[in-house]
Design an enzyme around this catalytic site. Sequence first.
Site, PDB file in Angstrom:
ATOM      1  N   TYR A 198      -5.226 -28.117  21.156  1.00  6.06           N
ATOM      2  CA  TYR A 198      -6.551 -27.564  21.657  1.00  6.06           C
ATOM      3  C   TYR A 198      -7.391 -28.542  22.039  1.00  6.06           C
ATOM      4  O   TYR A 198      -7.487 -29.687  21.316  1.00  6.06           O
ATOM      5  CB  TYR A 198      -7.388 -26.874  20.531  1.00  6.06           C
ATOM      6  N   SER A 221      -5.735 -13.614  20.005  1.00  7.42           N
ATOM      7  CA  SER A 221      -6.184 -12.687  21.163  1.00  7.42           C
ATOM      8  C   SER A 221      -6.249 -11.367  20.847  1.00  7.42           C
ATOM      9  O   SER A 221      -5.697 -10.471  21.530  1.00  7.42           O
ATOM     10  CB  SER A 221      -4.826 -13.164  22.052  1.00  7.42           C
ATOM     11  N   GLY A 270     -12.211 -15.524  19.277  1.00  7.95           N
ATOM     12  CA  GLY A 270     -12.198 -16.899  20.542  1.00  7.95           C
ATOM     13  C   GLY A 270     -13.384 -16.777  20.915  1.00  7.95           C
ATOM     14  O   GLY A 270     -13.600 -18.182  21.694  1.00  7.95           O
TER      15      GLY A 270
END
Length: 293
Positions: free
Chosen positions: A50, A205, A257
Amino acid sequence: MANAVSGVSPFGRYGLGLWRFTTESVDDATRLIAAAVDVGVNLLDNAAVYGRNWGGKGFGAAEELLGAVLERTPSLRAKVCVATKGGIIPGIPYDQSAASLRRECEDSLRRLRLERIDLYQIHRPDLFAHPRDVAETLMAVRREGKIDRVGVSNFTTAQHEALAAHLDVPIETTQPEYSAAALGPLRDGTFDLCMRNGVTPLAWSPLAGGRLVTGEHVRPELIAEIDAIATARGATREQVAYAFVLSHPSNPVVLLGTQKPERIAAAVSASVQSLDRAELYRIIAASEGRPLP
């Protein structure tokens, strides 16, 4: 804290995914983490890779930023479960050989400025690593006190079980993509394995990359069904999408997220945290574009 076969996940109902944790302001980053903790979100899901997207500075940047936050505000450390992932080497792309996986774990510790990672996950499986060797490395760094819990991400059920067979501790988490638009774990055995073995699924997600909010590139009938439920429940489209994920009996954790404190608070405080059978099956039928048998 051991996992349980049934009941609420020890990781909570929501976690904060740090894929987009790329601000250059440590002050802003600290406010985000503190805001999440204030509303009961204590799982922070990071990864070595990330920082290569969303305007980040590159590989390891999200871990470095979280490390700076925890060093600046030590009181946060005791309130969070720091999870990170390794095993992806850009350009290879996967290497979980003993030397590489150990180096990745130690590099993550250095970037996070920690002595121990609470949950260390294999990000994606290395198809050319024997699960016995991966397990031996994980057990070695665990004996050395560098990691505590072990998890996997984007593993098939067969890959999960192959690794589990060689570990001395249980695999506590698995990270599949799961949302009203991505139903794989319902059909591929992932959730069945979780319920059988007491593994906590961490759903990444959950808004299908935001498509369940915007309605783009999603079946119109799915959005219409979510909207109908949202109207009936006095909720938002986003909250219904999260409730869909939370409703499975394997007790998935929703990995949020967003990098906006107000959206974290809105998710956690929503009056709708689960859906009934009829609502769930209507969403599935709309998502798959065909009636259930």
